[in-house]
Every structure is written in C-alpha cells, then in structure tokens.
Write a protein that holds these residues in place. Structure first.
Motif, PDB file in Angstrom:
ATOM      1  N   GLY A   1       0.784  -1.225   0.000  1.00  0.00           N
ATOM      2  CA  GLY A   1       0.000   0.000   0.000  1.00  0.00           C
ATOM      3  C   GLY A   1       0.816   1.274   0.000  1.00  0.00           C
ATOM      4  O   GLY A   1       0.253   2.362  -0.064  1.00  0.00           O
ATOM      5  N   PHE A   2       2.144   1.153   0.077  1.00  0.00           N
ATOM      6  CA  PHE A   2       3.014   2.322   0.025  1.00  0.00           C
ATOM      7  C   PHE A   2       4.435   1.845  -0.270  1.00  0.00           C
ATOM      8  O   PHE A   2       4.737   0.660  -0.196  1.00  0.00           O
ATOM      9  N   GLU A   3       5.299   2.783  -0.652  1.00  0.00           N
ATOM     10  CA  GLU A   3       6.680   2.445  -0.956  1.00  0.00           C
ATOM     11  C   GLU A   3       7.562   2.763   0.231  1.00  0.00           C
ATOM     12  O   GLU A   3       7.421   3.808   0.866  1.00  0.00           O
ATOM     13  N   SER A   4       8.478   1.836   0.524  1.00  0.00           N
ATOM     14  CA  SER A   4       9.438   2.023   1.600  1.00  0.00           C
ATOM     15  C   SER A   4      10.615   1.096   1.348  1.00  0.00           C
ATOM     16  O   SER A   4      10.444   0.011   0.780  1.00  0.00           O
ATOM     17  N   SER A   5      11.782   1.504   1.763  1.00  0.00           N
ATOM     18  CA  SER A   5      12.950   0.624   1.671  1.00  0.00           C
ATOM     19  C   SER A   5      13.007  -0.343   2.849  1.00  0.00           C
ATOM     20  O   SER A   5      13.846  -1.235   2.879  1.00  0.00           O
ATOM     21  N   ASN A   6      12.112  -0.176   3.819  1.00  0.00           N
ATOM     22  CA  ASN A   6      12.075  -1.035   5.006  1.00  0.00           C
ATOM     23  C   ASN A   6      11.104  -2.194   4.810  1.00  0.00           C
ATOM     24  O   ASN A   6       9.907  -1.982   4.651  1.00  0.00           O
ATOM     25  N   ARG A   7      11.646  -3.420   4.823  1.00  0.00           N
ATOM     26  CA  ARG A   7      10.789  -4.599   4.723  1.00  0.00           C
ATOM     27  C   ARG A   7      10.064  -4.813   6.047  1.00  0.00           C
ATOM     28  O   ARG A   7      10.507  -4.353   7.088  1.00  0.00           O
ATOM     29  N   PHE A   8       8.947  -5.513   5.979  1.00  0.00           N
ATOM     30  CA  PHE A   8       8.141  -5.804   7.166  1.00  0.00           C
ATOM     31  C   PHE A   8       8.455  -7.181   7.722  1.00  0.00           C
ATOM     32  O   PHE A   8       8.871  -8.091   6.992  1.00  0.00           O
ATOM     33  N   LEU A   9       8.201  -7.324   9.005  1.00  0.00           N
ATOM     34  CA  LEU A   9       8.144  -8.614   9.655  1.00  0.00           C
ATOM     35  C   LEU A   9       6.709  -8.749  10.153  1.00  0.00           C
ATOM     36  O   LEU A   9       6.195  -7.833  10.807  1.00  0.00           O
ATOM     37  N   ASN A  10       6.050  -9.851   9.775  1.00  0.00           N
ATOM     38  CA  ASN A  10       4.635 -10.041  10.080  1.00  0.00           C
ATOM     39  C   ASN A  10       4.406 -11.345  10.821  1.00  0.00           C
ATOM     40  O   ASN A  10       5.175 -12.296  10.691  1.00  0.00           O
ATOM     41  N   ALA A  11       3.311 -11.393  11.559  1.00  0.00           N
ATOM     42  CA  ALA A  11       2.899 -12.601  12.276  1.00  0.00           C
ATOM     43  C   ALA A  11       1.403 -12.515  12.543  1.00  0.00           C
ATOM     44  O   ALA A  11       0.792 -11.449  12.429  1.00  0.00           O
ATOM     45  N   VAL A  12       0.818 -13.640  12.900  1.00  0.00           N
ATOM     46  CA  VAL A  12      -0.580 -13.710  13.338  1.00  0.00           C
ATOM     47  C   VAL A  12      -0.596 -14.480  14.644  1.00  0.00           C
ATOM     48  O   VAL A  12       0.135 -15.461  14.813  1.00  0.00           O
TER      49      VAL A  12
ATOM     50  N   SER B   1      -8.558   2.691  -0.923  1.00  0.00           N
ATOM     51  CA  SER B   1      -8.963   1.486  -1.628  1.00  0.00           C
ATOM     52  C   SER B   1     -10.482   1.480  -1.662  1.00  0.00           C
ATOM     53  O   SER B   1     -11.118   2.262  -0.956  1.00  0.00           O
ATOM     54  N   PRO B   2     -11.084   0.595  -2.453  1.00  0.00           N
ATOM     55  CA  PRO B   2     -12.548   0.564  -2.499  1.00  0.00           C
ATOM     56  C   PRO B   2     -13.187   0.237  -1.153  1.00  0.00           C
ATOM     57  O   PRO B   2     -14.324   0.587  -0.910  1.00  0.00           O
ATOM     58  N   LEU B   3     -12.464  -0.434  -0.270  1.00  0.00           N
ATOM     59  CA  LEU B   3     -13.055  -0.884   0.978  1.00  0.00           C
ATOM     60  C   LEU B   3     -12.783   0.033   2.159  1.00  0.00           C
ATOM     61  O   LEU B   3     -13.508   0.009   3.139  1.00  0.00           O
ATOM     62  N   THR B   4     -11.746   0.817   2.081  1.00  0.00           N
ATOM     63  CA  THR B   4     -11.363   1.578   3.262  1.00  0.00           C
ATOM     64  C   THR B   4     -10.467   2.748   2.890  1.00  0.00           C
ATOM     65  O   THR B   4      -9.853   2.748   1.839  1.00  0.00           O
ATOM     66  N   VAL B   5     -10.407   3.736   3.737  1.00  0.00           N
ATOM     67  CA  VAL B   5      -9.397   4.784   3.640  1.00  0.00           C
ATOM     68  C   VAL B   5      -8.480   4.562   4.824  1.00  0.00           C
ATOM     69  O   VAL B   5      -8.910   4.542   5.966  1.00  0.00           O
ATOM     70  N   ARG B   6      -7.224   4.369   4.549  1.00  0.00           N
ATOM     71  CA  ARG B   6      -6.286   4.006   5.607  1.00  0.00           C
ATOM     72  C   ARG B   6      -4.963   4.662   5.333  1.00  0.00           C
ATOM     73  O   ARG B   6      -4.560   4.795   4.193  1.00  0.00           O
ATOM     74  N   GLU B   7      -4.294   5.038   6.369  1.00  0.00           N
ATOM     75  CA  GLU B   7      -2.973   5.617   6.249  1.00  0.00           C
ATOM     76  C   GLU B   7      -1.940   4.508   6.346  1.00  0.00           C
ATOM     77  O   GLU B   7      -1.994   3.682   7.252  1.00  0.00           O
ATOM     78  N   TYR B   8      -1.003   4.488   5.397  1.00  0.00           N
ATOM     79  CA  TYR B   8       0.067   3.499   5.414  1.00  0.00           C
ATOM     80  C   TYR B   8       1.396   4.228   5.456  1.00  0.00           C
ATOM     81  O   TYR B   8       1.629   5.152   4.679  1.00  0.00           O
ATOM     82  N   ALA B   9       2.253   3.829   6.355  1.00  0.00           N
ATOM     83  CA  ALA B   9       3.576   4.415   6.491  1.00  0.00           C
ATOM     84  C   ALA B   9       4.442   3.442   7.286  1.00  0.00           C
ATOM     85  O   ALA B   9       3.941   2.477   7.879  1.00  0.00           O
ATOM     86  N   ASP B  10       5.738   3.711   7.301  1.00  0.00           N
ATOM     87  CA  ASP B  10       6.625   2.936   8.160  1.00  0.00           C
ATOM     88  C   ASP B  10       6.124   3.042   9.595  1.00  0.00           C
ATOM     89  O   ASP B  10       5.600   4.076  10.012  1.00  0.00           O
ATOM     90  N   ARG B  11       6.271   1.942  10.359  1.00  0.00           N
ATOM     91  CA  ARG B  11       5.757   1.957  11.721  1.00  0.00           C
ATOM     92  C   ARG B  11       6.446   0.891  12.570  1.00  0.00           C
ATOM     93  O   ARG B  11       6.786  -0.182  12.065  1.00  0.00           O
ATOM     94  N   PRO B  12       6.573   1.184  13.861  1.00  0.00           N
ATOM     95  CA  PRO B  12       7.182   0.189  14.743  1.00  0.00           C
ATOM     96  C   PRO B  12       6.260  -1.001  15.007  1.00  0.00           C
ATOM     97  O   PRO B  12       6.737  -2.103  15.254  1.00  0.00           O
ATOM     98  N   ILE B  13       4.938  -0.773  14.944  1.00  0.00           N
ATOM     99  CA  ILE B  13       3.999  -1.888  15.134  1.00  0.00           C
ATOM    100  C   ILE B  13       2.644  -1.524  14.537  1.00  0.00           C
ATOM    101  O   ILE B  13       2.240  -0.362  14.559  1.00  0.00           O
ATOM    102  N   ASP B  14       2.000  -2.514  13.981  1.00  0.00           N
ATOM    103  CA  ASP B  14       0.632  -2.408  13.483  1.00  0.00           C
ATOM    104  C   ASP B  14      -0.086  -3.659  13.976  1.00  0.00           C
ATOM    105  O   ASP B  14       0.448  -4.767  13.845  1.00  0.00           O
ATOM    106  N   ILE B  15      -1.248  -3.471  14.563  1.00  0.00           N
ATOM    107  CA  ILE B  15      -2.037  -4.605  15.064  1.00  0.00           C
ATOM    108  C   ILE B  15      -3.434  -4.493  14.473  1.00  0.00           C
ATOM    109  O   ILE B  15      -4.112  -3.487  14.673  1.00  0.00           O
TER     110      ILE B  15
END
Length: 165
Positions: free
Chosen positions: A64-75, A109-123
């Motif tokens: 959803g946005f451009e960044s040179s920082n890759r994410f680490l994700n989990a569920v 997006s068609p479903l939502t308006v959301r802000e995307y940026a680099d972040r220390p955590i997203d839940i």
C-alpha cells in the motif's frame, strides 16, 4: 429458569466471562523488528488475553506504500473476555505505547481509507469468533485480509496448528 440477554459483543457491552477467540495480525518495519513483535505479543497477552497460538515471523515487502524497510509479520490467536471494541481500543493503545504515529499520506482502496507508512507496530483484528462487525472504525472480518499474503500465510499457519503454544 430465565435466559439472560447476551450483551452485543460488537458494542461496548461486556461479554461477561465468556471466552472469545480473536485472531490478530501484527506487522513492523522499523527498529528491532523481532523484538517489536515479541513486545507486542507480550503486551497483548497482558492486556487482551491469553495467547493460544502464534505463527512464524515472515518477512514481506511493504503493502500500500513504498518504503525501503521490509516488514516482519505474524498472526496470533488470543483467547479474550473483551468485546471487539475493547480489543480495538487496547491494541490501538499498545500501538501508541510502542511509538506508532499517524502518517500524513492516505492510501485509498474501495473498501477503506487508511494511512500506510513505516511503523514500529501495526495490530489488526482479523477475526473475532464468527462475528461480523461493520462500523466506520471497526470491520470484522478484516476487509483486506484476503488480499494480503502477509496476513493469509501466517493466519493459515495458526489455524492449521493443533496444539497450543
């Protein structure tokens, strides 16, 4: 014997001592990403409820946005007596406590308006029991989760596990 009305868990009403299963998606792309996920999971365990299962951590490209920082994700799968609204407020507080700031760029997006940026955590709340919630600031199931491999891959890992962590 009378049946007591069950509070609507999507609203602010208490879900009493009933235990609910909530799947949460976690992501980080700033700082010590492994430690960020571990800290978030610990805080969720303290504030929201017992962690029943946890996926592997997977590294992914920003979505959803451009960044040179890759994410680490989990569920994670959490057992809670909190309502969906309470879970939302608690996870938003954890994000703020861990340094999450609002971005200045909005992604539409068609479903939502959301802000995307680099972040220390997203839940994100992905699923809460079999409940459907459609409120302006709370949508369950998460409306974009099926479009995101970084959610679906760890979600399927957690859902496929037979034993607790």
């Amino acid at each position: 014997m009378t049946n007591k009305p069950t509070p609507n868990p999507s609203q602010g009403g208490r879900a009493s001592s009933m235990k609910h299963k909530v799947y949460l998606g976690l992501g980080t792309n700033l700082g010590d990403k492994v430690q960020n996920l571990k800290d978030a999971i610990s805080r969720i365990s303290d504030a929201v409820g017992r962690i029943l299962r946890q996926s592997s951590f997977i590294e992914t490209e920003p979505w959803g946005f451009e960044s040179s920082n890759r994410f680490l994700n989990a569920v994670i799968l959490c057992e809670t007596d909190k309502t969906p609204r309470e879970v939302l407020l608690l996870t938003q507080q954890i994000e703020r406590d861990m340094g999450r700031k609002k971005s200045l760029t909005a992604h539409r997006s068609p479903l939502t308006v959301r802000e995307y940026a680099d972040r220390p955590i997203d839940i994100d709340i992905l699923l809460y029991d079999n409940l459907t919630v459609d409120e302006p600031d709370l949508k369950i199931p998460h409306p974009l989760m099926c479009q995101r491999d970084f959610v679906m891959i760890p979600l399927e890992e957690v859902r496929g596990k037979k034993s607790d962590v």
